[in-house]
Each structure stands twice: as structure tokens, then as C-alpha cells.
Design a protein around this motif. Structure first.
Motif, short mmCIF file in Angstrom:
data_model
loop_
_atom_site.label_atom_id
_atom_site.label_comp_id
_atom_site.label_asym_id
_atom_site.label_seq_id
_atom_site.Cartn_x
_atom_site.Cartn_y
_atom_site.Cartn_z
N ALA A 1 0.77 -1.24 -0.07
CA ALA A 1 -0.02 0.01 0.07
C ALA A 1 0.89 1.23 -0.09
CB ALA A 1 -0.83 -0.24 1.10
N LEU A 2 1.78 1.22 0.72
CA LEU A 2 2.94 2.04 0.92
C LEU A 2 3.61 2.56 -0.61
CD1 LEU A 2 4.36 4.70 2.45
CD2 LEU A 2 5.92 2.94 3.05
N ARG A 3 3.90 1.52 -1.11
CA ARG A 3 4.56 1.65 -2.39
C ARG A 3 3.47 2.03 -3.49
NH1 ARG A 3 4.46 -1.42 -6.95
NH2 ARG A 3 6.32 -1.51 -8.33
N ASN A 4 2.27 1.70 -3.50
CA ASN A 4 1.39 2.05 -4.38
C ASN A 4 1.01 3.68 -4.12
OD1 ASN A 4 0.88 -0.31 -5.65
ND2 ASN A 4 -0.81 -0.95 -4.17
N ARG A 5 1.15 4.22 -2.84
CA ARG A 5 0.84 5.62 -2.55
C ARG A 5 1.69 6.37 -2.96
NH1 ARG A 5 -0.90 4.64 1.97
NH2 ARG A 5 1.00 5.00 3.30
N ILE A 6 3.01 5.86 -2.86
CA ILE A 6 4.27 6.58 -3.55
C ILE A 6 4.10 6.83 -4.92
CG2 ILE A 6 6.83 6.63 -3.66
CD1 ILE A 6 7.00 5.43 -1.14
N MET A 7 3.95 5.64 -5.87
CA MET A 7 3.76 5.71 -7.12
C MET A 7 2.58 6.57 -7.39
SD MET A 7 6.05 3.85 -8.29
CE MET A 7 5.73 3.62 -9.90
N ALA A 8 1.52 6.55 -6.73
CA ALA A 8 0.36 7.51 -7.19
C ALA A 8 0.82 8.95 -6.86
CB ALA A 8 -0.88 7.01 -6.22
N GLN A 9 1.46 9.15 -5.85
CA GLN A 9 2.15 10.58 -5.80
C GLN A 9 2.98 11.12 -6.84
OE1 GLN A 9 3.51 10.55 -1.72
NE2 GLN A 9 1.74 10.68 -0.62
N ALA A 10 3.89 10.03 -7.34
CA ALA A 10 4.84 10.42 -8.28
C ALA A 10 4.24 10.51 -9.51
CB ALA A 10 5.85 9.17 -8.38
#
Length: 344
Positions: free
Chosen positions: A139-148
Motif C-alpha cells: 500500500a505504501l509503495r502504491n501510494r508513493i507511485m500514485a504521488q509520483a
């Protein structure tokens, strides 16, 4: 040789078994209860030489201490994990130890048991917790990718907006340039049209004046121009325009006006002065004869005299002078005649 006095054994008092067990579904005999050992000064002070403390029942006293430390560490780790992840606390379970007392056994079997015993850092961690940790990481990875991706989208939007603004600026500049060029062309066309209209109007005016103004003689040759230098003229230069023609050639009125002078004028010979309505005086000099009198009204083309060679001359000709407003000094007759639609 004397030996150490053995330490007294503490009396065995059965303890009340707790109703709850630690990490197992039912009671285990190797979990106790155990008696509490309270060492005294006499029981721990050595007498002489080598000494040792007698093991308690199965060495469970020291094992209980170690077990308590492990429980505290496990509980603390579980609390920290709960506080860190923000999830509700999970229940802890102890591994299935064959014998807690074997942890202090010097035999190789104890070493093997310790090698197979799970570490306290993994106590109470279930597969569900591992899955939740993995899901949290994903989830953290997905959130970082979404922010990027969001930041990249914003950057692309800014770049697109900048490109559109630059295109609009260039379009506005091109439009302004085209408008300026169109205005310049329109101004040039207008100026050209105005010049053409002015020229046409001037031609029409001169055509109309040509009907009102006429040259003084019909057949002639220009032999002297205004400003021509020479010693034969008292002023040092020629003050009029000479029309050479045979003696007796008719001299006509250039425009309508009044005869103000008619007679002998010294170096000018016989001279007639015609004053126009605007005050301009026209001098007709060197005449062989005068055909009008002072005060007479004449119209354009009326005969006022004849060409001669009277006065200071070298041959028969008409000497014409133009004096605006009757001033003593005359002007060049050629431009004045051209302004009236005549081309001498």
C-alpha cells in the motif's frame, strides 16, 4: 580433603495453579508450579575451596527468570508493533519448548534444542501479521507511485500550459505584426489614392485655369530666363522672362484685370502694366506699340500691344515680369505661369 557445605534446600510448597495458561490451550506439567527460592547469606556464602549452588528442582528457578524476561520482551515488542502500525494488539504465543530447564544444560542435546528453538524476535508473529506487513508495504509503495504519477501529471500540465501560453503569445505577436503590416499597406494605399486624387484635382484646376489664363504670345522662343547674370542689366541679373518673336507679333492679356500703366519706361521701352484682381502686376515691356489705356478693363486673351525692340534690347522680344501685390522686386514668371496651368 574438606568439601563445601551443601546449601539447604527450600521447602516445597505447591502453588495455586493459575486458571489461564501462557500460550497453550491447557496446563502443562513442565510450566510449574514451582516453589520460590529466596537465598540467604548463609546459603550463598562459600565455606572453603570450591563451591556450587545446588540445583533446584530441574533448574526451573533460573528458567522461570529467563522465561519472564522473554515474556516481557515479547510483550514489549508486540506493543511497539501495535503502536507503530496503529493496529489492534495481537495475542502472543510461546513456542513449544521441550524443556525450559534444558536451556541451562551443559549437554550437547541442550545445544541442539537451543539451535531449534525459535528466537524471541519471532515470538507472537503470525503469518497473518506477515501478510498485513506485506500489504502495508505494498500500500505504501502504491501510494508513493500514485504521488509520483500525480506530480508528473502536474508537471506535464504545467508544461502544456506553458506551451499553450507561448503559442498564444506567438500568435498574438504574429497577429499584431500582420495588423501592423495591413495598417501600413492601408496607409500607403490611402496616401497613394490621396496623391492620385490630389493630382487629378490639380489637373482639373489647371485645366479650368487654362481657360482663364493664356500665354502672352502664341509663337515664340524663350531667350532669357529669370536670374540669368549679365552686365547689360542694371541689377546684375535678368529680372524677367523673354519671349523672342518677330516685331509686330500680338501681345495678349494673360488674365482679366485693369490697365494701371501704359507708356514709355526708359530701359523697358514701351511698357504696359496689367493689375489683376489679387493685386499682382504683370509688366509687358519693349513693345513696338501699345493698344490699351490706363484704367481700361481687359479680359483673358484681349490684345494689349505688339512685340518690339524698344528700350535696352538686342532684338525684338517681349520682356515679361511678375510683381506680386505690386512689390518692386519681381519673381520668376515661369513657375507662376505653370501654377496657372501654362507651360512657357
Amino acid at each position: 580433603m574438606a568439601s563445601n557445605r551443601p546449601a539447604p534446600e527450600a521447602p516445597f510448597i505447591p502453588a495455586q495453579r493459575e486458571t489461564e495458561t501462557f500460550g497453550y490451550g491447557d496446563h502443562r506439567t513442565d510450566e510449574g508450579p514451582w516453589e520460590e527460592w529466596n537465598p540467604t547469606e548463609d546459603s550463598v556464602r562459600p565455606v572453603r575451596g570450591r563451591h556450587r549452588v545446588a540445583k533446584q528442582r530441574g533448574g526451573l528457578a533460573r528458567s522461570s527468570t529467563v522465561l519472564g524476561v522473554g515474556v516481557i520482551a515479547a510483550v514489549g515488542a508486540g506493543g511497539m508493533a501495535s503502536a507503530h502500525t496503529g493496529k489492534p494488539p495481537v495475542s502472543l504465543s510461546m513456542p513449544d519448548l521441550p524443556s525450559v530447564g534444558s536451556l541451562f544444560d551443559d549437554s550437547s542435546a541442550s545445544d541442539a534444542a537451543r539451535a531449534t528453538t525459535p528466537t524471541l524476535s519471532k515470538v507472537g508473529v503470525t503469518s497473518a501479521d506477515s501478510d498485513r506487513s506485506g500489504n502495508a508495504g505494498e500500500a505504501l509503495r502504491n501510494r508513493i507511485m500514485a504521488q509520483a504519477e500525480q506530480q508528473q501529471s502536474k508537471a506535464d500540465s504545467k508544461a502544456t500550459a506553458a506551451a499553450l501560453a507561448d503559442a498564444e503569445k506567438q500568435s498574438a505577436a504574429a497577429a499584431a505584426k500582420a495588423q501592423k503590416e495591413a495598417a501600413a499597406k492601408a496607409a500607403a494605399a490611402k496616401e497613394k489614392a490621396e496623391a492620385a486624387a490630389k493630382k487629378k484635382a490639380e489637373e482639373e484646376r489647371l485645366a479650368a485655369l487654362a481657360k482663364e489664363y493664356k500665354l502672352p504670345v502664341v509663337s515664340y522662343t524663350i531667350t532669357g530666363t529669370f536670374g540669368q547674370p549679365g552686365s547689360m542689366w542694371s541689377s546684375g541679373y535678368h529680372t524677367g522672362l523673354d519671349f523672342a518673336a518677330p516685331t509686330g507679333t500680338l501681345i495678349k492679356a494673360i488674365h482679366s484685370g485693369t490697365i494701371t500703366q501704359a507708356g514709355w519706361a526708359g530701359a523697358y521701352g514701351y511698357r504696359t502694366v496689367l493689375t489683376l484682381d489679387d493685386g499682382t502686376e504683370l509688366w509687358f515691356c519693349h513693345q513696338s506699340s501699345i493698344g490699351v489705356s490706363v484704367g481700361q478693363k481687359v479680359s483673358t486673351g484681349d490684345v494689349i500691344g505688339r512685340v518690339g525692340a524698344t528700350g535696352n534690347v538686342t532684338g525684338p522680344h517681349l520682356h515679361l515680369e511678375v510683381h506680386p501685390n505690386g512689390q518692386a522686386t519681381g519673381i520668376d514668371p515661369a513657375p507662376w505661369l505653370r501654377d496657372k496651368g501654362l507651360n512657357p
